[in-house]
Motif scaffolding. Structure first.
Motif, PDB file in Angstrom:
ATOM      1  N   CYS A 142     -12.646  -6.190  -7.408  1.00 57.36           N
ATOM      2  CA  CYS A 142     -12.899  -4.822  -7.868  1.00 57.36           C
ATOM      3  C   CYS A 142     -14.162  -4.816  -8.728  1.00 57.36           C
ATOM      4  CB  CYS A 142     -11.723  -4.311  -8.685  1.00 57.36           C
ATOM      5  SG  CYS A 142     -12.133  -2.772  -9.532  1.00 57.36           S
ATOM      6  N   PHE A 172     -15.493  -3.031 -11.042  1.00 59.94           N
ATOM      7  CA  PHE A 172     -15.557  -2.037 -12.115  1.00 59.94           C
ATOM      8  C   PHE A 172     -15.624  -2.700 -13.489  1.00 59.94           C
ATOM      9  CE2 PHE A 172     -14.524   1.095 -15.188  1.00 59.94           C
ATOM     10  CZ  PHE A 172     -15.056   2.269 -14.704  1.00 59.94           C
ATOM     11  N   CYS A 173     -14.525  -3.307 -13.933  1.00 59.50           N
ATOM     12  CA  CYS A 173     -14.557  -3.844 -15.302  1.00 59.50           C
ATOM     13  C   CYS A 173     -14.584  -5.370 -15.305  1.00 59.50           C
ATOM     14  CB  CYS A 173     -13.395  -3.297 -16.130  1.00 59.50           C
ATOM     15  SG  CYS A 173     -11.838  -4.178 -15.905  1.00 59.50           S
ATOM     16  N   LEU A 180     -12.533  -8.146 -13.299  1.00 60.64           N
ATOM     17  CA  LEU A 180     -12.961  -8.542 -11.963  1.00 60.64           C
ATOM     18  C   LEU A 180     -11.754  -8.960 -11.104  1.00 60.64           C
ATOM     19  CD1 LEU A 180     -15.907  -8.503 -11.041  1.00 60.64           C
ATOM     20  CD2 LEU A 180     -16.043 -10.930 -11.438  1.00 60.64           C
ATOM     21  N   CYS A 181     -10.731  -8.110 -11.045  1.00 56.46           N
ATOM     22  CA  CYS A 181      -9.517  -8.420 -10.286  1.00 56.46           C
ATOM     23  C   CYS A 181      -9.891  -8.811  -8.858  1.00 56.46           C
ATOM     24  CB  CYS A 181      -8.580  -7.208 -10.253  1.00 56.46           C
ATOM     25  SG  CYS A 181      -8.020  -6.725 -11.879  1.00 56.46           S
ATOM     26  N   CYS A 234      -6.269  -0.467 -10.426  1.00 59.71           N
ATOM     27  CA  CYS A 234      -5.827   0.507 -11.428  1.00 59.71           C
ATOM     28  C   CYS A 234      -6.572   1.818 -11.137  1.00 59.71           C
ATOM     29  CB  CYS A 234      -6.172   0.003 -12.828  1.00 59.71           C
ATOM     30  SG  CYS A 234      -7.938  -0.068 -13.113  1.00 59.71           S
ATOM     31  N   LEU A 287      -9.057   3.157 -12.599  1.00 60.91           N
ATOM     32  CA  LEU A 287     -10.513   3.019 -12.672  1.00 60.91           C
ATOM     33  C   LEU A 287     -11.058   2.430 -11.379  1.00 60.91           C
ATOM     34  CD1 LEU A 287     -10.863   1.498 -16.274  1.00 60.91           C
ATOM     35  CD2 LEU A 287     -11.235   3.862 -15.601  1.00 60.91           C
ATOM     36  N   GLY A 288     -10.396   1.362 -10.916  1.00 66.67           N
ATOM     37  CA  GLY A 288     -10.836   0.704  -9.687  1.00 66.67           C
ATOM     38  C   GLY A 288     -10.689   1.628  -8.487  1.00 66.67           C
ATOM     39  N   ARG A 342      -5.703  -3.536 -16.055  1.00 69.78           N
ATOM     40  CA  ARG A 342      -4.820  -4.573 -15.495  1.00 69.78           C
ATOM     41  C   ARG A 342      -4.858  -5.872 -16.304  1.00 69.78           C
ATOM     42  NH1 ARG A 342      -5.650  -5.835  -9.665  1.00 69.78           N
ATOM     43  NH2 ARG A 342      -3.475  -6.506  -9.672  1.00 69.78           N
TER      44      ARG A 342
HETATM   45  S1  SF4 Z   1      -8.558  -3.848 -14.311  1.00 66.00           S
HETATM   46 FE1  SF4 Z   1      -8.837  -2.130 -12.901  1.00 66.00          FE
HETATM   47  S2  SF4 Z   1     -11.012  -1.600 -13.109  1.00 66.00           S
HETATM   48 FE2  SF4 Z   1     -10.744  -3.618 -13.986  1.00 66.00          FE
HETATM   49  S3  SF4 Z   1     -11.255  -4.999 -12.294  1.00 66.00           S
HETATM   50 FE3  SF4 Z   1      -9.005  -4.728 -12.301  1.00 66.00          FE
HETATM   51  S4  SF4 Z   1      -8.647  -3.063 -10.867  1.00 66.00           S
HETATM   52 FE4  SF4 Z   1     -10.816  -3.011 -11.388  1.00 66.00          FE
END
Ligand code: SF4
Lengths: 429, 131
Positions: free
Chosen positions: A8, A10-11, A14-15, A34, A36-37, A155
């Motif tokens: 992912c 986004f944050c 890095l899931c 989540c 956001l992702g 997450r």
């Molecule tokens: S916590 Fe959410 S936004 Fe952050 S990397 Fe995981 S899935 Fe993406």
């Protein structure tokens, strides 16, 4: 088509367990992300082609025209600023540093208004860190200080801490103690076993008190420090000293308040004190998915993590002077290239006013606040959706971003590569 | 009244970082979350407007009641173009301005909240109409 184990973008978590379904050149479904992702993967408002500001509006231009006018803006400038870099992959960041050297420019990334102060603290006293895998499998005490993962890294708690069962923790929720320290009762605080509410600006004092108490100097501590009772501080010290493994995570609650890097330094030194009793580590909650990568790339290429000034022909680093906010507020740069970030939404107004007065080229897939202050915006593929590359997780582990869509957009690497090659030609290199 | 201002992320703000021209984004980043007791003392109700002033200017934001989550004397505003309109640019030689624990003065106001377009034009920018 279905893709498993996608990252992912986004944050800083890095899931890497996301399942993405893509059809007809669009992402149609995601699993495991989540909110956001999900909004990042499903987002659908990209700029279609490069746009250039005219006297009374905007006009569409071709990529060739856009590259030519980027060259004009940057090659004519005496003191260009190359800013952003957190939302793209390492390969593109690498070209950015080469470009800065060729131009004699200043290159800075968004960490200067995020965890830059944490890096300054680490330069002073080192970084007792570890990977998130170690935390997940071993840490029985977690401290979140000045951060709110529920809203910024949603997450984090389920993948690595509160709710993540680990090799040595069968029932994470029961076996881990979670302490949250903050100036307000956030949703993360509601999930904590212990919530410590500090008065704003009181972090340094509370960290100092904890250090003294870990050293056994209880008698020096008054009954209350920055709104926290001595009794509660004693309780926290007991929990930490009796932990098998104590993992501290901290956010911009420490870096954005008075004291800045000194707050972080004090937190690192608390971890140092705790390490005389048990195993303790500390990790900054990095925001953008590859802001850490930008610091890594800058460091292995120039020796410095951000705020690097090449105007002397060699790399010079002096945060407070060569950082984007200071350079913009002093009205020092006479052109700017903004890559994969949105300074107009996040910097103080004095800096944005200066951006409005100089030639600005923005490379970003989406229209954002900075679009309104740039002369030219060139859309690119989104790293981690239709462009692959390397990104660094918040614990410094590099992971490969995957590509789930075919695209006609150039990637950041392709576009910056073309601009850089053309620059070298003009400069006769 | 004087307050300590903290800015920070929220989930709604985060979900719209790639969609900043949406109503939802502008709505979220132009809110000011306060403790109920402070609202009583200021004489404002949820949904009314306040003017938030610090060194570099003023901005009008909409009041959101935050219950007990925000202690008395503090307010919270999500990061974004509204609040950054008034954030001081001094970095105390660290590169990082004060985005948290900033002293502000808050007064009730009947002035309207600026649109994103007005904010942008005030700073010398030009809104891009998304097609
Ligand atoms: S916590 Fe959410 S936004 Fe952050 S990397 Fe995981 S899935 Fe993406």
């Amino acid at each position: 088509m279905k893709f498993d184990d996608v990252l992912c973008p986004f944050c800083g978590c890095l899931c890497d367990d996301i399942t993405v379904t893509a059809e007809g050149g669009r992402v149609t479904g995601v699993d495991n992300t989540c909110l956001l992702g999900t909004s990042k993967f499903l987002g659908d408002n990209r700029l279609k082609n490069p746009i250039m500001r005219t006297d009374d509006g905007w006009k569409d231009v071709t990529y060739d025209e856009a590259i030519a006018s980027t060259l004009d803006a940057l090659l004519e400038a005496d003191r260009p600023l190359l800013y952003g870099w957190s939302g793209t992959h390492g390969e593109a960041q690498c070209i950015g540093v080469h470009m800065a050297e060729l131009l004699g420019a200043v290159i800075d990334n968004t960490s200067s208004v995020c965890h830059g102060p944490s890096i300054l603290a680490i330069q002073e006293v080192g970084h007792p860190g570890c990977t998130l895998g170690q935390v997940k499998n071993r840490a029985d005490v977690i401290i979140y200080w000045g951060c709110n993962p529920t809203e910024a890294h949603p997450r984090h708690m389920s993948r690595y801490t509160t709710y993540a069962d680990g090799y040595f923790l069968d029932n994470a929720f029961r076996d881990r103690t979670v302490i949250v320290v903050d100036v307000r009762r956030t949703e993360t605080a509601e999930l904590a076993d212990v919530f410590v509410e500090i008065k704003p600006g009181g972090d340094y004092a509370v960290l100092s008190a904890l250090r003294a108490m870990v050293r056994g100097r209880d008698e020096m501590i008054p009954d209350s420090i920055a709104g926290v009772s001595k009794e509660q501080l004693r309780h926290i010290v007991e929990i930490c000293k009796n932990a098998k493994f104590c993992a501290v995570f901290f956010g911009v609650g420490l870096t954005m308040t008075r004291g800045k890097y000194k707050n972080v330094r004090n937190a690192i030194e608390l971890v140092d004190e705790l390490s005389r009793h048990t195993k303790a580590t500390i990790t900054p909650m990095r925001g953008h998915f590859n802001v850490y990568g930008s610091n890594e790339v800058n460091t292995w290429m120039s020796g410095y993590p951000y705020a690097i000034d090449f105007c002397r022909g060699i790399a010079f680093y002096n945060p407070g002077e060569t950082t984007a906010v200071d350079i913009l507020a002093r009205k020092e740069c006479d052109a700017a290239l903004i890559v994969a970030s949105d300074p107009a939404a996040h910097l103080p107004s004095k800096c944005i006013r200066h951006l409005a007065n100089i030639p600005v080229v923005q490379i970003d897939p989406y229209p954002n606040m900075t679009t309104a202050f740039c002369n030219l915006q060139i859309p690119v593929a989104v790293s981690g959706i239709d462009a692959e590359g390397t990104a660094y997780r918040m614990d410094g582990v590099p992971i490969r971003l995957r590509k789930v869509l075919e695209t006609e957009y150039p990637t950041d690497t392709m576009l910056l590569g073309r601009i850089y090659e053309a620059m070298m030609e003009v400069r006769g290199r | 009244m004087r307050f300590i201002l903290n800015t920070g992320r929220t989930i709604v703000q985060g979900c719209h970082v790639e969609d900043k021209y949406s109503e939802t984004y502008a709505g979220e980043v132009s809110t000011c979350r306060m403790n109920l007791l402070d609202m009583l003392e200021l004489g404002v109700e949820e949904g009314e407007y306040v003017s938030v002033t610090c060194g570099s200017g003023s901005v009008v934001l909409k009041v959101v009641a935050a219950g007990e989550a925000i202690p008395c004397g503090s307010v919270f505003v999500p990061y974004g173009p509204y609040i950054n309109h008034i954030m001081p640019e001094d970095t105390h030689s660290t590169g990082m301005p004060d985005f948290k624990s900033v002293v502000v003065v808050i007064t009730p106001t009947t002035e309207p909240r600026k649109t994103l377009q007005d904010l942008i034009e005030d700073l010398g920018g030009r809104m891009y109409e998304i097609r």
